[in-house]
Design an enzyme around this catalytic site. Structure first.
Site, PDB file in Angstrom:
ATOM      1  N   ASP A  87     -34.184  -4.433 -31.380  1.00  0.00           N
ATOM      2  CA  ASP A  87     -33.419  -5.533 -31.924  1.00  0.00           C
ATOM      3  C   ASP A  87     -33.827  -6.554 -30.826  1.00  0.00           C
ATOM      4  O   ASP A  87     -34.299  -6.373 -29.640  1.00  0.00           O
ATOM      5  CB  ASP A  87     -31.818  -5.140 -31.874  1.00  0.00           C
ATOM      6  CG  ASP A  87     -31.053  -6.233 -32.723  1.00  0.00           C
ATOM      7  OD1 ASP A  87     -30.235  -5.707 -33.212  1.00  0.00           O
ATOM      8  OD2 ASP A  87     -31.549  -7.346 -32.973  1.00  0.00           O
TER       9      ASP A  87
HETATM   10  C1  GLC Z   1     -29.726  -9.882 -34.322  1.00  0.00           C
HETATM   11  C2  GLC Z   1     -29.178  -8.788 -34.778  1.00  0.00           C
HETATM   12  C3  GLC Z   1     -30.170  -8.021 -35.784  1.00  0.00           C
HETATM   13  C4  GLC Z   1     -31.193  -9.319 -36.266  1.00  0.00           C
HETATM   14  C5  GLC Z   1     -31.939  -9.707 -35.271  1.00  0.00           C
HETATM   15  C6  GLC Z   1     -32.994 -10.793 -35.478  1.00  0.00           C
HETATM   16  O1  GLC Z   1     -29.032 -10.090 -32.908  1.00  0.00           O
HETATM   17  O2  GLC Z   1     -28.602  -7.643 -34.214  1.00  0.00           O
HETATM   18  O3  GLC Z   1     -29.393  -7.372 -36.937  1.00  0.00           O
HETATM   19  O4  GLC Z   1     -31.772  -8.655 -37.528  1.00  0.00           O
HETATM   20  O5  GLC Z   1     -30.971 -10.230 -34.196  1.00  0.00           O
HETATM   21  O6  GLC Z   1     -32.102 -12.067 -35.806  1.00  0.00           O
END
Ligand code: GLC
Length: 751
Positions: free
Chosen positions: A285
């Site tokens: 993430d």
């Molecule tokens: C965010 C979220 C995740 C998302 C990623 C990209 O912080 O936790 O669900 O897909 O970053 O935006």
């Protein structure tokens, strides 16, 4: 001697045929991956593990640094590049100018629609309609892929039992069975029938795993889940995503039992790869790799890179620990080159499966975006997501001659009705309830006084105008709820009632006008109603229902559509009850309505143990406001004639559960019949019931249908205290009905 030579010849022939068979079984993509990998430098291999982020809000020209990095093969994927020209230019550089022409994957959070916005995933879960969810995901992919987005960071499969958690809005709810069915629908919808089709958008099962168990519902917080619960409740939707063909996983922000999941080898290697044989790739993430420093699990970025790569994170989203330290870690031998090759092989394998080497460029089709067909599908999804929670005196559907007072901050909130995670939807495309009412009833047929400008508005300055409008009307249609910003990532709430002065306004309207109030809630989570539940006559939960929320809500309250939504999450009476979920354990002192004495009924000076020593709250009892699976219809249904094809099953057998449903009303409607099973005694304690099947049944007025739902003994297996998947003999009960409190029951045995 002769005999031996014949045997030797036979055996070697057998081996050759096996090799041929293996060779013919070997996916040709593996050969392409191997030959490409063999040509790549260490810099390029590390480059494939890098997903560079840009904010989609960034304007201005593409940076030369980014173009150079792509040209040198130092980037494998980009996130949030939403300018079509930039997508085309960057892909052209990657394909035509980088050392081995490896295409980029462009990723984006396309969570519940791209330009045509569907209900938030918790709302889509309330449809209990996987076909509808799949269609919505397909439409999102068709629209997003025209912008070059071939990878979405969805579906989010985090089981959530705490509505304080802001990301419950994105979740499939509290139940693993329903979540698993939706998981398959999303993956197949996003990816389509052919991953190599340019309109396919690769799915990403996230956030692996346990993110929804964040302590106190506080986002990013500690998750402690013992392994049997992890395997019985939190893992199934992810395993189902693999069965459905998902090609990527995302490791989450949270720690699980002391180890951050982005550095958790038990999860990313033992479960995901050794047990489940997953051969796609894992992306972290956003910065979750380097956040392991803040977790106190890694000393510095170098150790974060070491632990994430060792655990099984193949691609690093936005942080650059891999960029900066993988080379050093390889040189020092702390990470084998073979480990890096495995990571890169997984990424290249997926890129080949996506057909990117053959068709790396997006296909522009502006006509598909926000098409009439897409908008109609979004409206249908919104209609089926609406849950009717209360309807005293059948005030709904509203009789057309009724004079309406339309009041509240969410009647005309085009941005907020879209909900969270809507990076590409546009409020200018929203059709609000007010607009829909004007179109369907005409502007003269109702008085509109918002009275509050937004959901958190505490001003009472417009209260009198609202009271005046209500006095001139027959029914108050109150549009309340939450702005979109009050749910979603990092947006947990300690109090989950209607924010701002909404409750005060409702009470003022009731006190001063005595007019019936229909409350329409648009929010990203269940909203506690304890303060106003007796002031309103009807409650409609519309979630954040997307672009077409307005027409959908008006179709429901006018009776043009009959509500069929069912709660995918238990609806608590108060925050104090949380966590409150239906598949709880019975405990040694289960609460009972027979013995429960509510706080207001306790005699003064009551003897200490006179209230029944059971597991309940003196004030809020032991049942939710509305149970999992609950939802009213304008029609009414009865269940009877339940039978089981057998009352004794042995392993491997199936059982048919048969029952009749009768529509006892003069209105056509859809009933979602649900099957819950209780394993009454186990080697570890088992939930009082678990959803094991459901069927949406359409019934004409007074129509009766016999419904069959088949369960297999495999459905009754669970992970025991030793984390073995077992089917244990003993007595079971099966309950049939319209929600998790169903009472119609038959017992059976596993022998
Ligand atoms: C965010 C979220 C995740 C998302 C990623 C990209 O912080 O936790 O669900 O897909 O970053 O935006």
């Amino acid at each position: 001697m002769k005999k031996i030579s014949i045997l030797a010849i036979a055996f070697s022939t057998f081996l050759i045929s096996c090799d041929n068979q293996l060779a013919s079984d070997r996916d040709p993509i593996e050969d392409k991956v191997d030959s490409l990998l063999a040509k790549m430098t260490l810099t390029e291999k590390i480059g494939q593990t890098a997903q560079r982020g840009t904010s989609s809000r960034v304007k201005g020209p593409l940076s030369e640094e980014l173009k150079t990095a792509v040209r040198e093969g130092r980037i494998g994927s980009l996130i949030n590049v939403m300018n079509k020209k930039y997508v085309d230019e960057l892909q052209r550089i990657a394909v035509e100018e980088s050392p081995n022409g490896i295409p980029l994957i462009f990723g984006r959070d396309v969570i519940h629609g791209f330009k045509t916005i569907f209900p938030i995933p918790l709302g889509q879960a309330a449809t209990w309609n996987p076909q509808l969810v799949r269609e919505g995901a397909r439409i999102a992919a068709v629209e997003a892929s025209t912008f070059g987005v071939r990878w979405t960071f969805a579906p989010m499969l985090d089981i959530a039992r705490d509505p304080r958690w802001g990301r419950i809005a994105e979740s499939p709810g509290e139940d693993p069975y329903l979540a698993s069915i939706l998981s398959e629908a999303y993956v197949k919808g996003f990816q389509g029938d052919d991953l190599a089709n340019p309109s396919s958008m690769m799915a990403c099962a996230k956030h692996f795993v346990g993110y929804g168990a964040a302590e106190g519902g506080r986002d990013y917080n500690t998750a402690i889940i013992h392994e049997p619960l992890l395997r019985n409740v939190y893992l199934p939707p992810f395993q189902k995503a693999i069965d459905a063909g998902v090609q990527t996983f995302m490791s989450g922000f949270n720690e699980l039992n002391g180890v951050p999941v982005s550095g958790n080898q038990f999860l990313l290697d033992q479960i995901l790869r050794q047990e489940w044989k997953f051969d796609g790739f894992v992306v972290s993430d956003w910065n979750s790799v380097t956040e392991m420093i803040a977790h106190g699990y890694c000393q510095d970025e170098k150790e974060a890179a070491l632990k994430a790569a060792t655990a099984g994170v193949d691609m690093e989203m936005t942080s650059q620990a891999y960029d900066n330290y993988l080379g050093e870690l390889i040189d020092s031998g702390e990470i084998d080159l073979a480990q890096l090759d495995r990571m890169v092989r997984a990424i290249l394998r997926v890129k080949f499966r996506m057909g990117l080497f053959d068709q790396p460029y997006r296909i522009d089709k502006p006509e598909v975006v926000l098409s009439e067909e897409h908008l109609e599908k979004a409206k249908n999804s919104a209609v089926q997501s609406v849950v009717l929670l209360k309807n005293d005196n059948k005030i709904l559907p509203l009789a057309s001659e009724k004079k309406l007072a339309v009041i509240g901050p969410m009647a005309d909130a085009p941005l907020d009705q879209l909900g969270t995670w809507v990076f590409d939807g546009n409020q200018k495309d929203s059709v609000t309830p007010l607009t829909a009412l004007k179109e369907s009833l005409g502007t003269e047929s109702f008085n509109f006084v918002p009275a509050l400008d937004y959901s958190r508005d505490r001003s009472e300055l417009q209260f009198q105008a609202a009271v005046d409008a209500a006095r001139k009307s027959d029914v108050i249609l109150f549009f309340g709820g939450e702005e979109a910003i009050l749910s979603g990532e990092a947006h947990s709430r300690a109090h989950i009632n209607l924010p701002g002065a909404q409750e005060r306004l409702i009470k003022e309207l009731k006190r001063k006008t005595k007019k019936p109030i229909v409350l329409v809630i648009q929010a990203g989570r269940p909203i506690t109603l304890e303060n106003i539940i007796n002031d309103v006559d009807a409650i409609v939960m519309a979630w954040h229902a997307g672009t077409m929320a307005g027409p959908a809500i008006v179709d429901i309250i006018s009776g043009k559509a009959n509500p069929s939504g069912r709660l995918p999450i238990s609806w608590p009476k108060s925050v104090g009850q949380i966590p409150m979920y239906y598949n709880y354990k019975n405990t040694g002192r289960p609460a009972s309505a027979k013995t429960f004495v509510g706080i207001d009924d306790i005699p003064r000076g009551a003897w200490q143990s006179s209230l029944g020593n059971e597991s309940h709250y003196l004030d809020d009892g032991f049942t939710p406001q509305y149970p999992f699976g609950y939802g009213l219809s304008y029609a009414s249904f009865s269940y009877d004639n339940m039978t089981l094809s057998s009352d004794t099953l042995s392993e491997g057998a199936e059982m048919i559960i048969r029952f009749d449903i009768t529509n006892t009303s003069h209105l056509e409607g859809v009933e979602t019949a649900q099957i819950y099973v209780q394993d009454k005694v186990g080697s570890i304690t088992r939930p009082v019931r678990e959803l094991k099947g459901f069927k949406r049944v359409n019934l004409k007025p007074l129509e009766k249908k016999t419904v069959e739902i088949i369960i297999h003994t495999d459905d009754l297996s669970f992970y025991n205290g030793n984390n073995q998947l077992v089917l244990e003999p003993g007595e079971f009960s099966v309950f049939v009905g319209s929600n998790a409190q169903a009472t119609m029951r038959k017992d059976f045995w596993i022998r």
